[in-house]
Enzyme design. Structure first.
Site, PDB file in Angstrom:
ATOM      1  N   ARG A 112      94.945  69.086  55.167  1.00 62.97           N
ATOM      2  CA  ARG A 112      94.020  67.964  55.242  1.00 62.97           C
ATOM      3  C   ARG A 112      94.679  66.762  54.584  1.00 62.97           C
ATOM      4  NH1 ARG A 112      91.541  70.023  58.811  1.00 62.97           N
ATOM      5  NH2 ARG A 112      89.449  70.900  58.695  1.00 62.97           N
ATOM      6  N   HIS A 151      96.025  64.239  64.008  1.00 67.01           N
ATOM      7  CA  HIS A 151      95.194  65.448  63.816  1.00 67.01           C
ATOM      8  C   HIS A 151      95.042  66.228  65.132  1.00 67.01           C
ATOM      9  CE1 HIS A 151      91.889  67.223  61.023  1.00 67.01           C
ATOM     10  NE2 HIS A 151      92.320  68.143  61.874  1.00 67.01           N
TER      11      HIS A 151
HETATM   12  C1  OXD Z   1      90.034  72.418  62.062  1.00 69.88           C
HETATM   13  C2  OXD Z   1      90.764  71.197  62.377  1.00 69.88           C
HETATM   14  O1  OXD Z   1      89.627  72.617  60.921  1.00 69.88           O
HETATM   15  O2  OXD Z   1      90.860  70.836  63.568  1.00 69.88           O
HETATM   16  O3  OXD Z   1      89.866  73.255  62.969  1.00 69.88           O
HETATM   17  O4  OXD Z   1      91.288  70.544  61.481  1.00 69.88           O
END
Ligand code: OXD
Length: 308
Positions: free
Chosen positions: A223, A271
């Site tokens: 993240r 992402h």
């Molecule tokens: C998830 C993401 O947590 O796409 O699946 O980051």
């Protein structure tokens, strides 16, 4: 009994088709067409609209449509409701592909060659065998283990770090904070696949970068909140880090004025490392839901205390 699905229309259509065929006994509702709120026992969502969960008197399980659950506001999830992460072959394969792509790009200096090409330079860099490099993965859950297994096939030396101990064949594993620096000291390429919790926020920071061998590279597929962006830029500019490949940022989208966009040794993707695939996720979720109906323990349940 019904299941409420909350997402965009094309995804909802794929899930609805699957449930209509494989589970006609379950009323599949797509937000905002909820039907009777008292009928809803299961919700599938990335983020449920505020106040919704508390208005469902018979809700039993909240299924996250993603692997991570750091976006879930647990205070809004009634205490008897179990929260389940999405762990499905589509997400796992996507992550394995992205991690492999990134490690090979770094290992084979692809990003340098793209820069050489842009400047018309015919320049070579010594080619090292995979066995000359150590790849370390932080976070040894299902995704981390799948990534290590695939990378092992190329012959890389492998290390893994996790909060609690894990034994993985062919991988030198380390557990807990007191081993973190020993783990890092041997990693030429570091992959962050940790869950985001109060303990891991900012973990990719100055101290960690300096514990890596000089010139090591970092791949963040966890993240954005794991990364201290200023510390990263400082470490790259000082030569302590070679390169960074980032699929996640904080915030997302990355603001236009962020120096990460234009840093010559940062590679960014928006992402997309891995995504839930309806074809594999819907059957997996149904299998789990059936377990719940039979009174068996659910798979991939989140420990609210730990946050993952
Ligand atoms: C998830 C993401 O947590 O796409 O699946 O980051």
């Amino acid at each position: 009994m019904s299941l409420l699905y909350i997402s965009d229309a094309p995804r909802a259509a794929a899930w609805a088709r699957f449930f209509a065929e494989a589970a006609p006994d379950i009323a599949f509702r797509v937000w905002p067409e909820t039907g009777d709120l008292a009928d809803i026992e299961y919700v599938v969502a990335w983020q449920a609209p505020s106040g919704l969960l508390a208005s469902l008197p018979n809700l039993k399980v909240l299924f996250s449509s993603g692997a991570g659950v750091d976006h879930v506001d647990f205070s809004a999830v009634p205490s008897g409701v179990q929260v389940v992460r999405m762990v499905e072959p589509g997400i796992i394969n996507g992550m394995v592909e992205y991690a492999t792509l990134s490690v090979l790009a770094l290992h084979r200096d692809l990003l340098d060659y793209l820069a050489f090409q842009a400047s018309g330079a015919w320049r070579t860099i010594e080619v090292l065998p995979a066995s000359a490099r150590t790849v370390g993965v932080m976070g040894l859950g299902v995704l981390g283990q799948a990534v290590l297994e695939r990378l092992g096939a190329f012959g890389f030396r492998l290390r893994g770090w996790n909060r609690s101990a894990r034994r993985i064949e062919g991988v030198e594993t380390f557990a807990g904070d007191e081993t973190l620096h020993r783990f890092l000291a041997g990693c030429d390429i570091l992959i962050c696949l940790l869950p985001l919790t109060s303990q891991t926020r900012g973990i990719l920071g100055r101290g960690l970068f300096h514990a890596l061998p000089r010139g090591a590279s970092v791949i963040n597929v966890g993240r954005g909140g794991h990364l201290d962006q200023a510390a990263l830029i400082e470490a790259l500019d000082a030569g302590q880090l070679g390169r960074a490949i980032l699929d996640v940022t904080d915030p997302e989208p990355l603001p236009a004025d962020s120096p990460l966009w234009r840093h010559p040794r940062v590679t960014l993707t928006p992402h997309i490392a891995s995504m839930t695939q309806p074809e594999t996720a819907a059957p997996r979720l149904l299998e789990n839901l059936r377990r719940h109906q039979r009174g068996e323990p659910l798979r991939d349940v989140v420990d609210r205390q730990r946050g993952y």
